[in-house]
Motif scaffolding. Structure first.
Motif, PDB file in Angstrom:
ATOM      1  N   GLY A   1       4.615 -10.470   4.758  1.00  0.00           N
ATOM      2  CA  GLY A   1       4.990 -10.449   6.194  1.00  0.00           C
ATOM      3  C   GLY A   1       3.983 -11.284   7.008  1.00  0.00           C
ATOM      4  O   GLY A   1       2.663 -11.511   6.317  1.00  0.00           O
TER       5      GLY A   1
ATOM      6  N   ASP B   1      -6.708  -9.659  -6.506  1.00  0.00           N
ATOM      7  CA  ASP B   1      -5.380  -9.175  -6.882  1.00  0.00           C
ATOM      8  C   ASP B   1      -4.463 -10.473  -6.981  1.00  0.00           C
ATOM      9  O   ASP B   1      -3.736 -10.480  -7.943  1.00  0.00           O
TER      10      ASP B   1
ATOM     11  N   TYR C   1     -12.033  -5.650   2.322  1.00  0.00           N
ATOM     12  CA  TYR C   1     -10.764  -5.318   1.629  1.00  0.00           C
ATOM     13  C   TYR C   1     -10.070  -6.824   1.386  1.00  0.00           C
ATOM     14  O   TYR C   1      -9.246  -7.031   0.286  1.00  0.00           O
TER      15      TYR C   1
ATOM     16  N   ASP D   1       1.497 -10.651   8.905  1.00  0.00           N
ATOM     17  CA  ASP D   1       0.080 -10.231   9.140  1.00  0.00           C
ATOM     18  C   ASP D   1      -0.772 -10.180   7.974  1.00  0.00           C
ATOM     19  O   ASP D   1      -1.941  -9.988   8.171  1.00  0.00           O
TER      20      ASP D   1
ATOM     21  N   GLN E   1       0.908  -1.340   0.092  1.00  0.00           N
ATOM     22  CA  GLN E   1      -0.079   0.049  -0.120  1.00  0.00           C
ATOM     23  C   GLN E   1       0.812   1.337  -0.013  1.00  0.00           C
ATOM     24  O   GLN E   1       1.632   1.364   0.688  1.00  0.00           O
TER      25      GLN E   1
ATOM     26  N   MET F   1       6.210  -3.586  13.708  1.00  0.00           N
ATOM     27  CA  MET F   1       6.235  -2.144  13.067  1.00  0.00           C
ATOM     28  C   MET F   1       5.322  -1.753  12.276  1.00  0.00           C
ATOM     29  O   MET F   1       4.904  -2.660  11.320  1.00  0.00           O
TER      30      MET F   1
ATOM     31  N   VAL G   1       8.781  -7.828  11.641  1.00  0.00           N
ATOM     32  CA  VAL G   1       9.986  -6.812  12.189  1.00  0.00           C
ATOM     33  C   VAL G   1       9.309  -6.073  13.211  1.00  0.00           C
ATOM     34  O   VAL G   1       8.250  -5.344  13.303  1.00  0.00           O
TER      35      VAL G   1
END
Ligand code: TYM
Length: 349
Positions: A163, A151, A144, A165, A22, A210, A202
């Motif tokens: 990652g 996609d 979403y 998430d 994003q 993060m 991370v």
């Protein structure tokens, strides 16, 4: 006499890497070590991990759920493309494009929406987190993961570097693809997430994951002085200097490890275990390894920025290639569920 021939091995399906990012702000170390570094490793010709094809896009449709300023969004999309190329994404090897330049994906989103149970989306964390925090959530945020599924499926992706998430969203994608295939035949390729050790989650300056929403990020191309300030403010525990410490599970050590050489990492681990050091020393070492790690990319970024036409040309060429693939998959899906009145030609994977 005719001799019996062994059956020819089935042609292996090509591996296709795909991922999106994003443009909601500048990329941070979490984006780089969790995802972007993998994009580079997977691009064709990029070493042992390379895929046969790679598609990477800037997810501006997803960003619309948070960025409401059109000029800012345009700027962020451009910056994202410059950053990706500066970090090593090679448009000669991978297809780099902007999500909204492929409208086939939004049509595919609708087809998937019709097989998506509400409960599946209610369990997704981006929506659940906002709801728990009492923040307003729109239908864009709620649905979403369906757009994200489109996609991925639109390009017959086999591997999705991300990652930790994003793993839940890839599971949603596999669920929807499985349901659609069950109803209408073998239409979609089921993708797998790809995570890397050390980069899947991370930590930020406060030790949590993060993330822009936690305001604990360190950006890849941040001005060195501002970056140093953030590094020096990374939270640490208050144990006395003399006390030996376990490097495992320490977020400052984890960040240093991402950019240090193997010898530097070992020396730092020994220092932790010995004790008798201040966290200030570790932070200074982190400033240095980070500057060294991204020095080349910073220089490349300057050169690319000086030629804005080049980035636009890369994105236009990427959109043409991405659309061709997405059209083929969308036609396959339309035909399968009864929307097309004539079968499309080709449409193989
Ligand atoms: P986004 O833009 O939030 O993040 C981009 C990538 O960075 C990874 N990442 C991290 N990895 C490790 N540690 C962290 N602290 C960290 N923070 C971010 C994310 O896991 C992600 O891989 N929904 C996606 C964008 C998207 C997409 C897709 C991804 C849209 N369509 C299709 C894959 C396939 C997102 O918001 O990522």
């Amino acid at each position: 006499m005719k001799t019996e021939q062994p059956p020819a091995p089935a042609a292996a399906r090509p591996t296709r890497a795909l991922s999106g990012i994003q443009p909601t702000g500048r990329f941070h170390w979490g984006n780089y070590f969790g995802a972007i570094r993998q994009y580079i490793d997977l691009q064709p010709g990029g070493g042992h991990a390379a895929a046969d094809e790679a598609y990477y896009f800037i997810a501006d449709l997803h960003a619309l759920t948070t960025v409401r300023d059109p000029a800012r969004l345009r700027g962020l999309v451009h910056d994202a493309a410059v950053d990706l190329v500066a970090l090593g994404l090679d448009p000669e090897k991978a297809v780099l494009f902007v999500q909204s330049d492929v409208p086939e994906v939004t049509e595919l989103t609708w087809l998937l929406m019709t097989v998506c149970p509400m409960g599946l989306l209610e369990r997704c964390h981006a929506y659940k987190d906002k709801k728990t925090r009492g923040l307003p959530a729109d239908a864009g945020l709620f649905t979403y993961p369906v757009l994200m599924s489109a996609d991925i499926l639109a390009y017959d992706a086999t591997v999705v570097p991300v990652g930790e998430d994003q793993v839940q969203h890839i599971e949603v994608c596999r669920d929807l693809a499985g349901t659609f295939n069950h109803l209408y035949g073998d239409v979609f390729t089921l993708p797998k997430p790809r995570l890397v050790e050390g980069g899947a989650k991370v930590p930020g300056t406060d030790g949590q994951k993060m993330s822009k929403s936690y305001e604990n990020t360190i950006d890849v191309f941040e001005e060195p002085a501002a970056q140093k300030k953030k590094i020096m403010r990374i939270t640490t525990d208050s144990r006395p200097m003399e006390e030996p410490k376990d490097p495992e599970g320490d977020h400052l050590f984890a960040l240093h490890s991402l950019m240090a050489t193997a010898d530097e990492r070992q020396a730092m681990a020994d220092l932790y275990r010995r004790g008798g050091f201040g966290y200030g020393e570790v932070k200074k070492a982190l400033v240095e390894v980070a500057a060294r790690f991204f020095a080349e990319a910073r220089a490349r970024r300057q050169a690319i920025e000086a030629d804005p036409g080049r980035i636009e040309a890369i994105l236009a060429a990427g959109a043409t290639r991405a659309r061709a693939k997405a059209r083929e998959v969308l036609d396959r899906a339309r035909a399968a569920c009864g929307l097309a009145r004539t079968m499309p030609k080709g449409g193989g994977r």
